[in-house]
Design a protein around this motif. Structure first.
Motif, PDB file in Angstrom:
ATOM      1  N   SER A  54       3.627   2.922   4.468  1.00  0.00           N
ATOM      2  CA  SER A  54       3.500   3.577   5.682  1.00  0.00           C
ATOM      3  C   SER A  54       1.878   3.984   5.937  1.00  0.00           C
ATOM      4  O   SER A  54       1.362   3.957   7.020  1.00  0.00           O
ATOM      5  N   ALA A  55       1.150   4.453   4.968  1.00  0.00           N
ATOM      6  CA  ALA A  55      -0.272   4.587   4.793  1.00  0.00           C
ATOM      7  C   ALA A  55      -0.778   3.308   5.088  1.00  0.00           C
ATOM      8  O   ALA A  55      -1.881   3.164   5.920  1.00  0.00           O
ATOM      9  N   LEU A  56      -0.369   2.196   4.474  1.00  0.00           N
ATOM     10  CA  LEU A  56      -1.050   0.942   4.793  1.00  0.00           C
ATOM     11  C   LEU A  56      -0.963   0.268   6.315  1.00  0.00           C
ATOM     12  O   LEU A  56      -1.752  -0.238   7.058  1.00  0.00           O
ATOM     13  N   GLU A  57       0.176   0.958   6.923  1.00  0.00           N
ATOM     14  CA  GLU A  57       0.326   0.491   8.579  1.00  0.00           C
ATOM     15  C   GLU A  57      -0.478   1.367   9.386  1.00  0.00           C
ATOM     16  O   GLU A  57      -0.634   0.935  10.510  1.00  0.00           O
ATOM     17  N   LYS A  58      -1.157   2.178   8.840  1.00  0.00           N
ATOM     18  CA  LYS A  58      -2.158   2.989   9.663  1.00  0.00           C
ATOM     19  C   LYS A  58      -3.478   2.222   9.613  1.00  0.00           C
ATOM     20  O   LYS A  58      -4.436   2.712  10.472  1.00  0.00           O
ATOM     21  N   ILE A  59      -3.621   1.340   8.863  1.00  0.00           N
ATOM     22  CA  ILE A  59      -5.009   0.523   8.724  1.00  0.00           C
ATOM     23  C   ILE A  59      -5.046  -0.264  10.355  1.00  0.00           C
ATOM     24  O   ILE A  59      -4.026  -0.947  10.622  1.00  0.00           O
ATOM     25  N   PRO A  60      -5.898  -0.101  10.896  1.00  0.00           N
ATOM     26  CA  PRO A  60      -5.935  -0.846  12.587  1.00  0.00           C
ATOM     27  C   PRO A  60      -5.800  -2.414  12.218  1.00  0.00           C
ATOM     28  O   PRO A  60      -5.971  -3.079  11.431  1.00  0.00           O
ATOM     29  N   GLY A  61      -4.639  -2.778  12.827  1.00  0.00           N
ATOM     30  CA  GLY A  61      -4.282  -4.133  13.112  1.00  0.00           C
ATOM     31  C   GLY A  61      -3.041  -4.274  11.967  1.00  0.00           C
ATOM     32  O   GLY A  61      -2.708  -5.460  12.280  1.00  0.00           O
ATOM     33  N   VAL A  62      -2.807  -3.527  11.052  1.00  0.00           N
ATOM     34  CA  VAL A  62      -1.787  -3.775  10.144  1.00  0.00           C
ATOM     35  C   VAL A  62      -0.227  -3.520  10.599  1.00  0.00           C
ATOM     36  O   VAL A  62      -0.130  -2.243  10.955  1.00  0.00           O
ATOM     37  N   GLY A  63       0.249  -4.586  10.647  1.00  0.00           N
ATOM     38  CA  GLY A  63       2.108  -4.172  11.138  1.00  0.00           C
ATOM     39  C   GLY A  63       3.005  -4.358   9.787  1.00  0.00           C
ATOM     40  O   GLY A  63       2.113  -4.215   8.462  1.00  0.00           O
ATOM     41  N   PHE A  98       3.296  -5.575   3.874  1.00  0.00           N
ATOM     42  CA  PHE A  98       4.002  -6.068   2.394  1.00  0.00           C
ATOM     43  C   PHE A  98       3.135  -6.892   1.729  1.00  0.00           C
ATOM     44  O   PHE A  98       3.015  -6.932   0.619  1.00  0.00           O
ATOM     45  N   HIS A  99       2.299  -7.649   2.619  1.00  0.00           N
ATOM     46  CA  HIS A  99       1.308  -8.654   1.860  1.00  0.00           C
ATOM     47  C   HIS A  99       0.297  -7.924   1.108  1.00  0.00           C
ATOM     48  O   HIS A  99      -0.046  -8.207  -0.183  1.00  0.00           O
ATOM     49  N   ILE A 100      -0.250  -6.764   1.576  1.00  0.00           N
ATOM     50  CA  ILE A 100      -1.192  -5.975   1.138  1.00  0.00           C
ATOM     51  C   ILE A 100      -0.460  -5.227  -0.443  1.00  0.00           C
ATOM     52  O   ILE A 100      -0.938  -5.526  -1.645  1.00  0.00           O
ATOM     53  N   GLU A 101       0.661  -4.826  -0.107  1.00  0.00           N
ATOM     54  CA  GLU A 101       1.462  -4.276  -1.328  1.00  0.00           C
ATOM     55  C   GLU A 101       1.632  -5.270  -2.484  1.00  0.00           C
ATOM     56  O   GLU A 101       1.213  -5.104  -3.635  1.00  0.00           O
ATOM     57  N   GLU A 102       1.809  -6.457  -1.891  1.00  0.00           N
ATOM     58  CA  GLU A 102       1.991  -7.697  -3.227  1.00  0.00           C
ATOM     59  C   GLU A 102       0.791  -8.030  -3.683  1.00  0.00           C
ATOM     60  O   GLU A 102       0.582  -8.088  -5.016  1.00  0.00           O
ATOM     61  N   LEU A 103      -0.204  -7.890  -2.951  1.00  0.00           N
ATOM     62  CA  LEU A 103      -1.671  -8.291  -3.582  1.00  0.00           C
ATOM     63  C   LEU A 103      -2.032  -7.067  -4.566  1.00  0.00           C
ATOM     64  O   LEU A 103      -2.538  -7.365  -5.598  1.00  0.00           O
TER      65      LEU A 103
END
Length: 576
Positions: free
Chosen positions: A53-62, A67-72
């Motif tokens: 949910s914190a990653l989804e607050k980054i502008p443009g991140v759905g 999930f991709h960022i989490e995997e990386l």
């Protein structure tokens, strides 16, 4: 994994999806890459604090990209990226940095000539093979060769906007070490040059061995090049070399002076020392064997007979003579800007609402902000038509009334970024433009016009009765595209005559105007504005890069309109 590493992967994914002609995804991944580069906080830290949910607050991140960022972050790899790479196994990052070489071109060059790298590209272009590919021809080959030549000039350098956050993180880590007192990164970073060769950090410390141990074990370190008691050099994962030098307190100022100024500045200061019968080095300033000073920069410059000067000025471009005569200008400060006049919202190609951008401006301490969405015929930027511009004007009026009622304390200005057509016309009628507080105009296509035509194009836009600001005036993108062929001196003189300001675009891959252009504008009395060209609220934090550029161009508060109070600034624009 750092934000820059993730951004690089997403930028390549955008290119790979474009090759496959997948709709929407290329633009989505490119936007997220830009967001990550200007985020101001590590995605890894955000994820640790708040998960997906914190990653989804980054502008443009759905959800999907989160999930991709989490995997990386968890594995250091991304399966979908590896799968996409197999379709075109080339050095995308390097090839995309060549002007005139986009995703589709890379795909064709790989299929026809098996070009995988810049070296392959150059060999094919020099041998004439590219010209023989259908729909390429001699002109395309010449453009690629020109792009390769431009690429060579920037080899081994890095964008300030990529490196400054890394250097600040190094400083933060070093300051936490017990016994460490002073910490300062010198060199081109301290001068805020637009591109950086390496990171050189100077410190004073009671326990040198402890400092070197912690420095070499930082998570960003890829390899240790050399390690000693007073100097250690490492290479970071991003590719750049980083040094730490440990100095005795009595030498610190001399070392800081020596490692901050560029080569020419240091040559000139040493010449002055010699004329006075002194010797200047990184260890101090001496008369024979007697040390006269070295603890602070101020005492070094005082002994040399001049005032201390801001680091951004130390390039042997007149600052030494001015310091000797006590005529150094009081250049713009990092907290002097009162508002950002070039930000985009969801109404065109931005990622945040008008209200969100305005509140972000308020958080930065701004008194005003101008919403300058794309208008007219620029389809690639989702430009607004006349009807939509009028709707946005009503929305801004509504928000201003609400902000006044709630005493929020920031004024939203009505603006627009218009496109300058090939013949210099503006693609929105006067009856709409006159309803705006400020009108921006910029070149967004046909970058390769001959010098005379490009000059005439921009001058005609300057003379347009509604245009107030020329944005990203020279069109350059650092490492990617050189400035337009144009007569800037002539353009600046016309801007002065017609009361049009020139933008200093603060986005770190533009920094347009350049510092030497700003110096010309200051000399001619041409007014300027510093804007971020932000496409999301986090990018508004990039203003400091534009301010640094203005400082290196010797600009003062009287030269930069958006350091002025709102009534005074608007009055200047209304004069036209």
């Amino acid at each position: 994994m750092t934000n820059l590493e993730i951004a690089k992967i997403f930028r390549e994914m955008a290119a790979l999806y474009e090759m496959q002609e997948v709709q929407f995804k290329p633009r989505a991944y490119e936007r997220v890459a830009r967001s990550l580069e200007s985020l101001g906080k590590n995605a890894a830290d955000l994820y640790q604090e708040g998960g997906l949910s914190a990653l989804e607050k980054i502008p443009g991140v759905g959800r999907g990209i989160a999930f991709h960022i989490e995997e990386l972050l968890k594995t250091g790899e991304l399966k979908i990226y590896k799968k996409l790479k197999k379709s075109v196994p080339v050095d995308l990052d390097e090839l995309l940095s060549i002007e005139g070489v986009g995703p589709k071109t890379i795909q064709i060059l790989y299929k026809k000539l098996k070009i995988k790298s810049v070296a392959d590209l150059e060999a094919a272009a020099l041998s004439g093979k590219i010209a023989k590919i259908p729909r390429f021809g001699e002109q395309s080959q010449k453009k690629i060769l020109k792009g390769l030549e431009f690429h060579k000039k920037s080899h081994g350098r890095y964008l300030l906007g990529h490196i400054l956050p890394i250097s600040r993180e190094i400083e933060t880590r070093l300051k936490k070490i017990p016994g460490v007192d002073k910490v300062q990164t010198a060199g081109s970073i301290r001068r805020r040059q637009e591109t950086i060769g390496d990171i050189d950090t100077l410190i004073t410390a009671k326990h040198p061995e402890k400092v070197m141990e912690i420095f070499t074990r930082m998570p960003d370190v890829l390899e240790i090049i050399s390690r000693g008691q007073t100097k250690t050099t490492v290479r970071l994962k991003f590719g750049i070399q980083a040094d730490v030098r440990i100095l005795p307190p009595e030498d610190y100022g001399a070392a800081l002076q020596y490692f901050t100024g560029d080569k020419n500045h240091n040559i000139e200061t040493r010449k002055i020392a010699i004329k006075k019968g002194l010797k200047l080095s990184e260890y101090g300033i001496f008369r024979g064997k007697k040390k006269l000073g070295g603890k602070t920069e101020e005492e070094i410059y005082k002994i040399l007979g001049m005032k201390w000067m801001e680091p951004e000025l130390r390039t042997a471009s007149g600052e030494i003579e001015a310091a000797q005569k006590n005529t150094l200008p009081k250049i713009i400060g990092y907290g002097d800007v009162c508002g950002d006049l070039h930000v985009h919202t969801k109404w065109s190609e931005g990622l945040n609402t008008i209200e969100e951008m305005a509140l972000a401006g308020k958080k930065l301490g701004y008194k005003y902000i101008a919403i300058s969405d794309h208008v007219g015929t620029l389809r690639v930027a989702h430009a607004m038509d006349e009807k939509k511009v009028l709707q946005q004007i009503k929305e801004i009026d509504r928000l201003n009334a609400e902000f006044t009622k709630k005493k929020i304390g920031i004024k939203i200005l009505k603006s627009a970024e218009t496109n300058i057509s090939v013949d210099g016309d503006i693609d929105l009628p006067h009856k709409i433009l006159e309803k705006l507080d400020i009108v921006l105009a910029g070149v967004h296509d046909h970058f390769n016009l001959p010098k005379e035509k490009m000059t005439a194009r921009i001058i005609r836009a300057i003379k347009h009765p509604n245009v107030n600001v020329i944005v990203h005036p020279t069109g350059r993108v650092i490492f990617q595209r050189p400035a337009f062929q144009m007569d800037l001196d002539k353009i600046l003189k016309v801007a002065k005559e017609f009361g049009v300001a020139m933008e200093i675009n603060a986005f770190f891959d533009r920094l347009d105007l350049r510092d030497e252009d700003i110096r010309k504008a200051v000399g001619l009395g041409v007014k300027m504005v510093i804007n971020t060209d932000a496409h999301n609220k986090n990018q508004m934090n990039l203003m400091g890069y534009g301010i640094a550029q203005a400082r290196r161009g010797w600009a003062t508060g009287k030269d930069i309109l958006n350091t002025w109070p709102l009534p005074k600034m608007l009055d200047w624009f209304k004069r036209k």
